[in-house]
Enzyme design. Sequence first.
Site, PDB file in Angstrom:
ATOM      1  N   LYS A   1       2.795  -5.585   3.544  1.00 14.49           N
ATOM      2  CA  LYS A   1       2.130  -6.300   4.650  1.00 14.49           C
ATOM      3  C   LYS A   1       1.831  -7.733   4.244  1.00 14.49           C
ATOM      4  O   LYS A   1       1.414  -7.981   3.105  1.00 14.49           O
ATOM      5  CB  LYS A   1       0.778  -5.631   4.960  1.00 14.49           C
ATOM      6  CG  LYS A   1       0.868  -4.184   5.303  1.00 14.49           C
ATOM      7  CD  LYS A   1      -0.529  -3.576   5.397  1.00 14.49           C
ATOM      8  CE  LYS A   1      -0.401  -2.157   5.935  1.00 14.49           C
ATOM      9  NZ  LYS A   1      -1.708  -1.500   6.044  1.00 14.49           N
TER      10      LYS A   1
ATOM     11  N   LYS B   1       2.209   4.589   1.682  1.00 12.11           N
ATOM     12  CA  LYS B   1       2.323   5.075   3.062  1.00 12.11           C
ATOM     13  C   LYS B   1       1.889   6.535   3.042  1.00 12.11           C
ATOM     14  O   LYS B   1       2.624   7.415   2.571  1.00 12.11           O
ATOM     15  CB  LYS B   1       3.771   4.926   3.553  1.00 12.11           C
ATOM     16  CG  LYS B   1       3.939   5.198   5.019  1.00 12.11           C
ATOM     17  CD  LYS B   1       5.312   4.709   5.472  1.00 12.11           C
ATOM     18  CE  LYS B   1       5.526   4.883   6.953  1.00 12.11           C
ATOM     19  NZ  LYS B   1       5.386   6.242   7.434  1.00 12.11           N
TER      20      LYS B   1
ATOM     21  N   CYS C   1      12.957  35.860  34.831  1.00 15.37           N
ATOM     22  CA  CYS C   1      12.593  36.847  35.859  1.00 15.37           C
ATOM     23  C   CYS C   1      11.408  36.384  36.715  1.00 15.37           C
ATOM     24  O   CYS C   1      10.978  37.109  37.608  1.00 15.37           O
ATOM     25  CB  CYS C   1      12.279  38.191  35.213  1.00 15.37           C
ATOM     26  SG  CYS C   1      10.733  38.174  34.280  1.00 15.37           S
TER      27      CYS C   1
ATOM     28  N   GLU D   1       0.855  -1.192   0.000  1.00 15.47           N
ATOM     29  CA  GLU D   1       0.000   0.000   0.000  1.00 15.47           C
ATOM     30  C   GLU D   1       0.889   1.239   0.000  1.00 15.47           C
ATOM     31  O   GLU D   1       2.072   1.156   0.330  1.00 15.47           O
ATOM     32  CB  GLU D   1      -0.873   0.021   1.269  1.00 15.47           C
ATOM     33  CG  GLU D   1      -1.828  -1.142   1.361  1.00 15.47           C
ATOM     34  CD  GLU D   1      -2.463  -1.252   2.747  1.00 15.47           C
ATOM     35  OE1 GLU D   1      -2.202  -0.382   3.612  1.00 15.47           O
ATOM     36  OE2 GLU D   1      -3.210  -2.222   2.962  1.00 15.47           O
TER      37      GLU D   1
ATOM     38  N   CYS E   1      12.738  42.414  32.236  1.00  9.01           N
ATOM     39  CA  CYS E   1      13.273  41.046  32.321  1.00  9.01           C
ATOM     40  C   CYS E   1      14.682  41.047  31.719  1.00  9.01           C
ATOM     41  O   CYS E   1      14.892  41.497  30.595  1.00  9.01           O
ATOM     42  CB  CYS E   1      12.371  40.101  31.538  1.00  9.01           C
ATOM     43  SG  CYS E   1      13.033  38.439  31.394  1.00  9.01           S
TER      44      CYS E   1
HETATM   45  S1  IVH Z   1      -0.065  -0.057   8.698  1.00 13.57           S
HETATM   46  C1  IVH Z   1       0.814  -2.178  12.700  1.00 13.57           C
HETATM   47  N1  IVH Z   1      -0.541   1.140   6.434  1.00 13.57           N
HETATM   48  O1  IVH Z   1       2.701   4.903   8.955  1.00 13.57           O
HETATM   49  C2  IVH Z   1       0.833  -1.572  11.353  1.00 13.57           C
HETATM   50  N2  IVH Z   1       0.397   2.413   8.181  1.00 13.57           N
HETATM   51  O2  IVH Z   1       5.316   4.307  10.535  1.00 13.57           O
HETATM   52  C3  IVH Z   1      -0.020  -0.412  11.288  1.00 13.57           C
HETATM   53  N3  IVH Z   1       0.752   4.767   7.615  1.00 13.57           N
HETATM   54  O3  IVH Z   1       1.666   4.881  12.289  1.00 13.57           O
HETATM   55  C4  IVH Z   1       0.357   0.535  10.254  1.00 13.57           C
HETATM   56  N4  IVH Z   1      -0.037   4.661   5.566  1.00 13.57           N
HETATM   57  O4  IVH Z   1       0.268   6.216  10.671  1.00 13.57           O
HETATM   58  C5  IVH Z   1      -0.063   1.266   7.682  1.00 13.57           C
HETATM   59  N5  IVH Z   1      -1.055   2.078   4.383  1.00 13.57           N
HETATM   60  C6  IVH Z   1      -0.586   2.210   5.620  1.00 13.57           C
HETATM   61  C7  IVH Z   1      -0.128   3.426   6.108  1.00 13.57           C
HETATM   62  C8  IVH Z   1       0.377   3.504   7.403  1.00 13.57           C
HETATM   63  C9  IVH Z   1       0.479   5.451   6.483  1.00 13.57           C
HETATM   64  C10 IVH Z   1       1.387   5.352   8.818  1.00 13.57           C
HETATM   65  C11 IVH Z   1       0.680   4.997  10.100  1.00 13.57           C
HETATM   66  C12 IVH Z   1       1.731   4.403  10.980  1.00 13.57           C
HETATM   67  C13 IVH Z   1       2.996   4.823  10.324  1.00 13.57           C
HETATM   68  C14 IVH Z   1       4.045   3.782  10.595  1.00 13.57           C
END
Ligand code: IVH
Length: 692
Positions: free
Chosen positions: A298, A113, A417, A111, A435
């Site tokens: 994942k 990020k 102060c 996915e 001050c």
């Molecule tokens: S999965 C336990 N999927 O990245 C796994 N996180 O550094 C849960 N984030 O705190 C996270 N896009 O805020 C996951 N597609 C995505 C994400 C994602 C952004 C952020 C999330 C997390 C951080 C991890």
Amino acid sequence: MNSANAEIMDLVARLAEYQRSYYVDGHSQVSDLEYDRLFDRLLALEAAHPELRRADSPTQRVGSDLDTSLAEREHTIPVLSLDKAYTAFELLQWIEKTEKKGESEVGIVIEEKIDGISIVLYYEDGLLDRAVTRGNGFVGNDVTENVKTIASVPLSIPTTVAVAVRGEIYLPKASFASLNAQMETPYANPRNLAAGTIRRIKSREVAMIPLEIFVYEGFWEGSGETHLEILSQLARWGFPLNKNLAYFHSDKERAAAELQQANITGIGASFEDLASFIEEETGRRGCLAYEIDGLVAKVNSIEARQRLGYTGHHPRWAMAYKFESPQAETVVEGIDVQVGRSGRITPVARLKPVQLAGSTISNVTLHNQDYIAMLELGVGDTVEISRRGDVIPAVERVLEKGEGAAIWQVPTHCPVCHTALVKGGAHTFCPNVHCPAQVRGRIEFFAGKGGMDIENFGPETIATLMELGVLADIDDIYRIDYEAVLGGQPGFGERKIALIRAGVDESKTRPFRTVLVALGIPELGKKGAQVLIEAGLDSMEKLLAVADANDTERLVSIKQIGERSAEVYIASLTDEAMRRRIASLAELGLSMEEARHETGDDQRFAGQVWCVTGSFEHFNPRSKAMDEVEARGGRTTGSVTSKTTHLLAGAGGGSKRARALEHGVTIVDEETFISLLNKEDKNLAKEQGELF
Ligand code: IVH
């Protein structure tokens, strides 16, 4: 003074009534903007006349119900963060290793990020019960009312089981660009604006910001066997999913089939396609409507996830791949409080020194309490720091909370102060003009590069003189008998003292515009001083007359001066301590009016643009000819352009002459130039110049 007192009393009464009706009756009598304007005006008046500050002033409500304070809530799921890979190769290696560990074919989902704010949505009996920020992973802040303003967050879902959903709140790039363009202090990136918004106390202000959300993880009893199934159920319940997703399996056909079965939009591919997918995604980054800072891989099988388990901090079944950027990770070892020359309190993070883009960073500004709350930052936290535009290092976010690290709070009293601090807009101030930190700041600014630029009069000399009790305000600089005071002090030899004395004496010749800036009037920098002088306010006498008459109109009639600056200038110039300083500096011989240009009378070349080329008999170097033009109101340029009106051509200089002919520029030889300079009748000379 009386009029200031009357205005302060009026403002205190009005603001108190507006506060009461807002907080008690839940009804606003004025716009937030108008409220802030009145509040700022009151602060400015109180800063200029501290003796008139009233105990019941709304500016004195430190730690009152006006402060942002969001309730804390415990998470009922572990809100962990992700382990990171910094190259696509590392990510591929991790996938390979995980595949092997999984014992059976696990399948990997990749996915985007999303670079936003992590949020957990908790549903009870089918209703959105609470929305909680990540916080330290165990306890976060309740921001439910604010999250409810995001239209795509379902307020109810058709199930009675307890459901927790993790997602990322973000602000699309386009919305960020248009909102930020209107902000007084723009945010560095969409994430910060979104984070600041989600922590606002008034949810109707949040409603005006078009925040959005993607969800990416779901937790409930009997949730299903795969990540794809969970996502599928979340989509059916009405949660927004990011469509840019890919599912990798050793069998490409199977990958596509599983996606289809789950009714999920995405690319189905085999592991051989992984490397090229990562490359393509990285390239697509700039074209997306929202910011991403990497990818997340994942494990698809929930059973395999359980088998892989967790380390203390991260799940072993997921890995983030962070795109390269000038960022570094370090620990906040402490937060120091600095008191500026205007009394403004600035928290500064002391960092475990870290290398970033070629230099060592050991401290970084945290701006104010709102910024710290936005980051949810505490001492001991591990943070990510960046160099925006490769200049100012900044804390981007908290990566990991330190043990028991609560959000750091600005102290209630001045660390120098011990006067009770007051709030003004987003900032906190020490209201005590005496001050020592403010006094020192004022003197350092006055003597420093941006002010009078006094040579050999740096912070150490200032500190010594202050300690000796001879330097309490800027005018003392010109009164001290340096030989008598510093003679015999360690580190101050005869030569050094002589240099200090010379620097101070030399600075007395600075023009009025420099003295004006050095006084440290808020918002009055070099540009402001120039604008005032050009608009005819070219002496201290004239400026003080405008201030004493409270003539805001005269100031705002100057195009570049806004109402706020005008008010600040007046408040500062009517302040008693400032007046004493000005009178004293004038008496000591500093320039209190702008000198007239000696060459101003003869403007025979006004409006003309001259280029000078070749060599001359009487003007050697040729810059001498340029000086003659400029002294008579003309401008000079280094090349012939469409704006050039005259070319003064000496011997040689062929290409410029050709360009001048091309552009129809008047070409003048040395002899004619001299006659133009010497013409008795200026107007005739001007005409002749134009005729050539
Ligand atoms: S999965 C336990 N999927 O990245 C796994 N996180 O550094 C849960 N984030 O705190 C996270 N896009 O805020 C996951 N597609 C995505 C994400 C994602 C952004 C952020 C999330 C997390 C951080 C991890």
